[in-house]
Write a protein that holds these residues in place. Structure first.
Motif, PDB file in Angstrom:
ATOM      1  N   ILE A  21      27.709  32.539  73.671  1.00 16.06           N
ATOM      2  CA  ILE A  21      26.669  32.839  72.702  1.00 16.06           C
ATOM      3  C   ILE A  21      27.132  33.155  71.300  1.00 16.06           C
ATOM      4  O   ILE A  21      26.364  33.376  70.528  1.00 16.06           O
ATOM      5  CB  ILE A  21      25.596  33.925  73.140  1.00 16.06           C
ATOM      6  CG1 ILE A  21      25.982  35.053  73.496  1.00 16.06           C
ATOM      7  CG2 ILE A  21      24.695  33.138  74.357  1.00 16.06           C
ATOM      8  CD1 ILE A  21      24.987  36.140  73.824  1.00 16.06           C
ATOM      9  N   GLY A  22      28.447  32.981  71.227  1.00 19.59           N
ATOM     10  CA  GLY A  22      28.860  33.251  69.881  1.00 19.59           C
ATOM     11  C   GLY A  22      28.936  34.537  69.217  1.00 19.59           C
ATOM     12  O   GLY A  22      29.154  35.404  69.972  1.00 19.59           O
ATOM     13  N   GLN A  68      13.961  21.818  74.050  1.00 18.35           N
ATOM     14  CA  GLN A  68      15.273  21.126  73.249  1.00 18.35           C
ATOM     15  C   GLN A  68      15.869  22.251  72.350  1.00 18.35           C
ATOM     16  O   GLN A  68      17.231  22.206  72.353  1.00 18.35           O
ATOM     17  CB  GLN A  68      14.811  20.179  72.102  1.00 18.35           C
ATOM     18  CG  GLN A  68      14.068  18.971  72.763  1.00 18.35           C
ATOM     19  CD  GLN A  68      13.426  17.768  71.997  1.00 18.35           C
ATOM     20  OE1 GLN A  68      13.442  18.085  70.871  1.00 18.35           O
ATOM     21  NE2 GLN A  68      13.144  16.644  72.506  1.00 18.35           N
ATOM     22  N   GLU A  69      15.205  23.040  71.675  1.00 19.87           N
ATOM     23  CA  GLU A  69      15.912  23.989  70.576  1.00 19.87           C
ATOM     24  C   GLU A  69      16.385  25.428  71.333  1.00 19.87           C
ATOM     25  O   GLU A  69      17.252  25.989  70.718  1.00 19.87           O
ATOM     26  CB  GLU A  69      15.343  24.217  69.485  1.00 19.87           C
ATOM     27  CG  GLU A  69      14.735  22.770  68.857  1.00 19.87           C
ATOM     28  CD  GLU A  69      15.935  22.113  68.202  1.00 19.87           C
ATOM     29  OE1 GLU A  69      17.229  22.716  68.142  1.00 19.87           O
ATOM     30  OE2 GLU A  69      15.990  21.002  67.785  1.00 19.87           O
ATOM     31  N   GLY A  70      15.694  25.904  72.203  1.00 19.49           N
ATOM     32  CA  GLY A  70      15.853  27.184  72.744  1.00 19.49           C
ATOM     33  C   GLY A  70      17.461  27.676  73.118  1.00 19.49           C
ATOM     34  O   GLY A  70      17.887  28.398  72.984  1.00 19.49           O
ATOM     35  N   PRO A  71      17.924  26.679  74.021  1.00 20.11           N
ATOM     36  CA  PRO A  71      19.499  26.808  74.178  1.00 20.11           C
ATOM     37  C   PRO A  71      20.367  26.685  72.971  1.00 20.11           C
ATOM     38  O   PRO A  71      21.237  27.459  72.847  1.00 20.11           O
ATOM     39  CB  PRO A  71      19.824  25.580  75.143  1.00 20.11           C
ATOM     40  CG  PRO A  71      18.514  25.128  75.924  1.00 20.11           C
ATOM     41  CD  PRO A  71      17.587  25.199  74.488  1.00 20.11           C
ATOM     42  N   ALA A  72      19.955  25.865  72.037  1.00 20.28           N
ATOM     43  CA  ALA A  72      20.621  25.967  70.722  1.00 20.28           C
ATOM     44  C   ALA A  72      20.347  27.239  69.820  1.00 20.28           C
ATOM     45  O   ALA A  72      21.508  27.773  69.409  1.00 20.28           O
ATOM     46  CB  ALA A  72      20.480  24.792  69.992  1.00 20.28           C
ATOM     47  N   ILE A  73      19.354  27.818  70.085  1.00 22.31           N
ATOM     48  CA  ILE A  73      19.204  28.998  69.169  1.00 22.31           C
ATOM     49  C   ILE A  73      19.907  30.250  69.821  1.00 22.31           C
ATOM     50  O   ILE A  73      20.330  30.968  69.155  1.00 22.31           O
ATOM     51  CB  ILE A  73      17.632  29.208  69.454  1.00 22.31           C
ATOM     52  CG1 ILE A  73      16.926  28.495  68.482  1.00 22.31           C
ATOM     53  CG2 ILE A  73      17.305  30.601  68.844  1.00 22.31           C
ATOM     54  CD1 ILE A  73      15.324  28.367  68.626  1.00 22.31           C
ATOM     55  N   THR A  74      19.926  29.990  71.334  1.00 22.43           N
ATOM     56  CA  THR A  74      20.840  31.141  71.829  1.00 22.43           C
ATOM     57  C   THR A  74      22.035  31.094  71.633  1.00 22.43           C
ATOM     58  O   THR A  74      22.919  32.241  71.302  1.00 22.43           O
ATOM     59  CB  THR A  74      20.595  31.031  73.462  1.00 22.43           C
ATOM     60  OG1 THR A  74      19.173  30.945  73.791  1.00 22.43           O
ATOM     61  CG2 THR A  74      21.132  32.250  74.248  1.00 22.43           C
ATOM     62  N   ARG A  75      22.739  30.099  71.466  1.00 16.34           N
ATOM     63  CA  ARG A  75      24.332  29.922  71.177  1.00 16.34           C
ATOM     64  C   ARG A  75      24.332  29.988  69.445  1.00 16.34           C
ATOM     65  O   ARG A  75      24.548  29.238  68.951  1.00 16.34           O
ATOM     66  CB  ARG A  75      24.808  28.571  71.679  1.00 16.34           C
ATOM     67  CG  ARG A  75      24.788  28.469  72.937  1.00 16.34           C
ATOM     68  CD  ARG A  75      25.727  27.144  73.328  1.00 16.34           C
ATOM     69  NE  ARG A  75      24.937  25.956  72.854  1.00 16.34           N
ATOM     70  CZ  ARG A  75      24.147  25.275  73.735  1.00 16.34           C
ATOM     71  NH1 ARG A  75      23.855  25.695  74.986  1.00 16.34           N
ATOM     72  NH2 ARG A  75      23.531  24.125  73.373  1.00 16.34           N
ATOM     73  N   THR A  76      24.131  31.404  69.161  1.00 16.63           N
ATOM     74  CA  THR A  76      24.213  31.656  67.835  1.00 16.63           C
ATOM     75  C   THR A  76      25.750  31.381  67.398  1.00 16.63           C
ATOM     76  O   THR A  76      26.697  32.010  67.916  1.00 16.63           O
ATOM     77  CB  THR A  76      23.765  33.240  67.672  1.00 16.63           C
ATOM     78  OG1 THR A  76      22.625  32.991  68.070  1.00 16.63           O
ATOM     79  CG2 THR A  76      23.652  33.441  66.051  1.00 16.63           C
ATOM     80  N   LYS A  77      25.770  30.905  66.378  1.00 15.82           N
ATOM     81  CA  LYS A  77      26.934  30.616  65.399  1.00 15.82           C
ATOM     82  C   LYS A  77      26.803  30.884  63.831  1.00 15.82           C
ATOM     83  O   LYS A  77      25.601  30.382  63.419  1.00 15.82           O
ATOM     84  CB  LYS A  77      27.632  29.142  65.937  1.00 15.82           C
ATOM     85  CG  LYS A  77      28.028  29.167  67.219  1.00 15.82           C
ATOM     86  CD  LYS A  77      28.877  27.663  67.339  1.00 15.82           C
ATOM     87  CE  LYS A  77      29.301  27.704  68.840  1.00 15.82           C
ATOM     88  NZ  LYS A  77      29.693  26.294  69.262  1.00 15.82           N
ATOM     89  N   ARG A  78      27.790  31.197  63.482  1.00 12.91           N
ATOM     90  CA  ARG A  78      27.507  31.603  61.945  1.00 12.91           C
ATOM     91  C   ARG A  78      27.006  30.258  61.106  1.00 12.91           C
ATOM     92  O   ARG A  78      26.313  30.519  60.153  1.00 12.91           O
ATOM     93  CB  ARG A  78      28.883  32.159  61.295  1.00 12.91           C
ATOM     94  CG  ARG A  78      28.936  33.583  61.281  1.00 12.91           C
ATOM     95  CD  ARG A  78      30.123  34.140  60.868  1.00 12.91           C
ATOM     96  NE  ARG A  78      31.120  33.978  62.025  1.00 12.91           N
ATOM     97  CZ  ARG A  78      32.470  34.659  61.838  1.00 12.91           C
ATOM     98  NH1 ARG A  78      32.729  35.158  60.671  1.00 12.91           N
ATOM     99  NH2 ARG A  78      33.028  34.529  62.941  1.00 12.91           N
TER     100      ARG A  78
END
Length: 414
Positions: A21-22, A68-78
């Motif tokens: 999750i970064g 669609q976006e939930g998993p991307a939101i969880t993988r927080t990157k700067r």
């Protein structure tokens, strides 16, 4: 009435859990992802076609965006904040905001529709992956949890340090820090509303069957986490201010201890599943240790201003306690990052950057000076009790919205 179906799956695919999750400054609880609901089948005989279509369209928008976006939101990157993170979060929060007033028509007093539709959500913190309930209040609870989780993610993006244009050490702007406090209080407001206004609406049998991430203890721990992190930011701003006294800093640090202590008490007894749930517990433990390190440090500095042998001895004991809690927090931070899903701690900034440098240095100095002055036996071996201050930071008040006007002329068929 209120029957539920739960399924447990061992493949991680449907659970939508990332492996990494970064960078994490703010722990984001496992996102609740809704699954499609056929309102025309469950409500078509009871409501007008227009209202059924409105409910379906609003919820489908949430389902699609969250899926669609939930998993991307969880993988927080700067980089997420500038690429898509901010707009994605804002759009999904807006979709939930639009859906909630229309959803409230299913739970308004006297309605026979509360248990007509089955709502299904996938969660990440419970061994039981999917929970389906014939309860519109379960839907309201899940919506509030997701809104709060998205705000935690928004705060995390704001509080990831950026390298400044002049190439100096990465830092977080004062504007971002002040904005994050508002976000924490808003998230706490959603969670407090869930605890005070929604959970009491669920009958005891349904409350017992809720997935663990919607239980009162976890909701309270998240609410207290938001307040604890808000005070942490306030303390960092006070450290940067030439006007803030030691007494002000100590008060903030002691308040922070109380928030994290209560969060810790609420979450430690809950059987959160291995993985995300265990990571959640480690985050609370880590921040609780950090808060105690800060509180004992400032308490020690104030005690050292006294002119008695006793006050100097107590100061040494407090600073030694601060040093021990700082070491403990670093170990727990490492355990947190190593727990799945993997994460990283961004470069130190704010409160902990300052204290990580000052606590070891000042503790070593005070212990050496005072042990030259007094015998070892006269140095207190146990840390003095921290002062008890009333908690100042409160959740924003959030009331469930009134039923949307689309329900005004609706004739419900039973």
């Amino acid at each position: 009435m209120g029957c539920f179906v739960s399924t447990s799956k061992h493949s991680g695919e449907n659970r939508r859990r990332p492996s990494n999750i970064g960078d994490v400054t703010v722990f984001v609880p496992g996102l609740r992802i809704p699954k499609p609901v056929d309102f025309s089948q469950s409500l078509g005989d009871h409501l007008s076609k227009n209202l059924v279509e409105r409910l379906s369209a609003l919820r489908t928008r949430v389902v699609v965006m969250a899926g669609q976006e939930g998993p991307a939101i969880t993988r927080t990157k700067r980089r997420s904040a500038t690429q898509h993170g901010g707009s994605t979060l804002g759009d999904l929060i807006q979709a939930l905001d639009d859906y909630l007033p229309v959803l409230m028509g299913l739970v308004k007093e006297g309605t026979p529709l509360q248990h007509k539709a089955q709502f299904v959500w996938v969660n990440q913190e419970d061994e039981v992956e999917e929970t389906a309930m014939f309860s519109a209040w379960y839907e309201v609870l899940s919506v509030l949890h997701l809104m709060a989780a998205l705000l935690f993610s928004q705060a995390n993006l704001l509080l990831l340090p950026r390298t400044s244009s002049d190439g100096h050490q990465p830092k977080v702007s004062e504007e971002s820090r002040r904005s994050s406090i508002d976000i924490f209080l808003k998230a706490a407001g959603y969670l407090d509303c869930a605890i005070q206004q929604v959970l009491p609406q669920l009958p005891p049998d349904l409350r017992r069957d809720l997935p663990v991430d919607l239980t009162e203890g976890v909701l309270r721990a998240l609410c207290l986490q938001a307040l604890g992190q808000g005070v942490d930011i306030q303390l960092g701003l006070a450290i940067d201010s030439t006007k803030a006294t030691l007494a002000v800093k100590r008060r903030l640090a002691c308040e922070m201890v109380k928030y994290w202590q209560q969060a810790h008490e609420n979450i430690t007894s809950i059987p959160l599943a291995n993985g995300w749930g265990e990571k959640h517990k480690l985050f609370v433990k880590w921040k609780y240790s950090e808060a105690r390190a800060a509180a004992y440090y400032y308490h020690g500095l104030i005690l050292d201003e006294g002119n008695t042998e006793k006050s100097h001895g107590m100061a040494v004991a407090a600073l030694q306690a601060a040093d021990e809690y700082l070491k403990e927090s670093k170990k727990t931070c490492e355990a947190f990052n190593a727990a799945p899903p993997l994460s990283r701690t961004p470069p130190l900034w704010g409160t902990m950057k300052f204290l990580s440098e000052k606590i070891p240095k000042d503790t070593s100095s005070k212990v050496r000076i005072n042990r030259d002055l007094y015998s070892h036996e006269k140095i207190m071996e146990t840390a003095p009790t921290l002062p008890d201050f009333a908690l100042a930071l409160k959740p924003d008040e959030f009331q469930l919205p009134p039923v949307h006007t689309s329900w005004n002329n609706e004739s419900i068929t039973t």
